[in-house]
Write an enzyme that holds these catalytic residues in place. Sequence first.
Site, PDB file in Angstrom:
ATOM      1  N   ALA A  61      -0.961  15.799  -4.932  1.00  0.00           N
ATOM      2  CA  ALA A  61      -0.498  17.212  -4.912  1.00  0.00           C
ATOM      3  C   ALA A  61      -0.511  17.655  -6.445  1.00  0.00           C
ATOM      4  CB  ALA A  61       0.956  17.201  -4.508  1.00  0.00           C
ATOM      5  N   GLY A 102      -1.703  12.368  -1.854  1.00  0.00           N
ATOM      6  CA  GLY A 102      -2.641  13.359  -0.961  1.00  0.00           C
ATOM      7  C   GLY A 102      -3.994  12.705  -1.294  1.00  0.00           C
ATOM      8  N   GLU A 125       5.272   8.740  -2.803  1.00  0.00           N
ATOM      9  CA  GLU A 125       6.072   9.960  -2.667  1.00  0.00           C
ATOM     10  C   GLU A 125       7.493   9.289  -2.614  1.00  0.00           C
ATOM     11  OE1 GLU A 125       2.241  11.230  -0.945  1.00  0.00           O
ATOM     12  OE2 GLU A 125       3.218   9.399  -1.029  1.00  0.00           O
TER      13      GLU A 125
END
Length: 698
Positions: A61, A102, A125
């Site tokens: 991200a 991502g 994450e």
Amino acid sequence: MGASYEVRGKVAVITLDNPPVNGLGYDTRRDVSAGIDRALADAAVAAIVLTGAGKSFSGGADIKEFGSPKAVAEPNLLSLIRQVENATKPVVAALHGVCMGGGLELPLGCHYRVAAPGAQIGLPEVKIGLIPGAGGTQRLPRALGVETALNMIVSGDPVKSEMLAAIPGQKLIDKMVDGDIVAGACAFAEEKAAVRPLPRVRDLKAQHPNADAYFQFARNTVKAMAKNFPAPAKCVDAVEASVKRRFDDGMVYERETFMALMLTPECKALRHAFFAERAASKIPDVPEDTPQRKIEKVAVIGAGTMGGGITMNFLNAGIPVTVLETKQEALDRGVATIRKNYEAQVKRGKLKADKYEQRMALLSTTLAYDDIRDADMVIEAVFEEMGVKEKVFKTLDEVMKPGAILASNTSTLDVDKIAAFTKRPQDVIGTHFFSPANVMKLLEVVRGAKTAKDVLATVMATAKKIRKTAVVSGVCDGFIGNRMIEQYSRQAGFLLEEGCTPQQVDKAIEKFGFAMGPFRMGDLAGNDIGWAIRKRRYVERPEMRYSKTADLLCEMGRYGQKTGAGWYDYAPGKRDAIPSEAVVKMIDDHRKALGITPRKVPDDEIVHRLVYSLVNEAAHILEEGIASKASDIDMVYLTGYGFPLWRGGPMCYADTQGLFNVVQSMKRFAANPLDDAAFWQPAPLLAKLAAEGKTFNP
């Protein structure tokens, strides 16, 4: 630019191009999506390769868009992955450099993946309080196997591509490519151009022979290791869903869990810390392109505990260091300690023997200032007394080459006074390392009134090289961290007078999440250090009231672990804090002498008096411009003082509680006749923000 498009033979190459790590921001997603459509519409294109410009595939991200509407604007990442997965021509991901978050979930939606050796592959994450939110928990177990995938997701740590490619039966990496990764990916894509049906990770089965027992074991392990963080346990639940639910149902579960975690205080705190660490290196009036001085040789004055630890940081980074001392025995002791520290790392398998030798080869020692005259930076780590510093800096001013950076490791003294001992105050700066200096992440960089901007920029960049989190402080007594901790310690003393024991105070704040309570911390640091500061305060600031309990303790000769007795008793050679009857009696006698009847102080009052004392002093620090932003103060406390990470630092915690509520609590504390009513007057900045319904961290 978000992504570029070119055709090589029969292969369309779409290159993510969003420096520095090809974050999957809106422009990048839009351009990749348009590239896929273009390739599918072109009859001359038989296959598609996705790669990243520069040194990375993608870091995931785009943090610049975090929390903004752009982050979810269509095509969002889930939509883009679905588009890639449903493409009617093979899509090959060419993985190199960094493939994280991502930046791994997008390749998992591709039909094939080829990888360069050394590519760092992971789903980090969990480190910001989340689970992967674009199919990572559902596709990675199908591609890699449940146990390997869960380990990667729960730890958040990257794994090298060649290690993953070597796992028997794995479907993550179809081919390793030495040399030009894009050329290798194009050749592979041409080989697969006619293969149908196109393989999809979602169509694989995630399975485990003893699923129920395995996931229960994983859940118990994670609960024990990460009890204050909800995300790791949710990672286990989401991976379990990949085994026990249909793919689409698992995706729904993952998304619901991801969105719920986004709202937790722990996630907000971790994201705050993530951004705060990056923001700490940004100084409002020092542009990022400020020229830097070269730091190729360093000198350290003093071979004691701090000098040795500071030296190790530079040796670890491959920077040669000369250590200067006044006596050979002190030098020998210092070098022996450095060797002992490295040998312990070798013994634990943390350091290879050849690396140890390489580092020691970068170390030289001297008793003569002449031998350090060519150093680019010199760090003074001598006794914390202004007269001693004066001698050192006057000598350095005479000896060091023009342009050398002169740094002091002072923890409280006036850097402007130190700079005034030289004819080059623009080259003088404070570098306050925390003990043990070779372990602690925090470095307070103290900017003097005359410190040059290029000196500040150079020291901040050097901090990064030696793997420190550097926070800039202005000049004041104690800088950011120690100035705040003094108020915290004062409150701890008042709590003793009112009825607490040292162990009750320590236990309450440790339950809140601090690594160590104020009294165990005092015993570790040495209670005589605080005593020396208080003696100075009694002269300089007679209006500031302290509990006398700490002075009485020192008068008993109980300086802490180094004397085997402090607020607690210590068995020889052990660090276990044993409650002391002598200390309890001393406190009790002191209360009687003051005519105080002890009361039972609840744990939440203990916690909030200690934490809000930090917050109020920090508000003064912000007002005075000693710190440029609240998040810098949070970084000081998270990396240097053991403040619980899942609470985000004192300012983040105050924001979470609501500044109106913080001020209301302070009014109650001010009404306590045994406390310091003057201190509990809210700092003007805190009062203003509370009245306006605002927060410290925007």
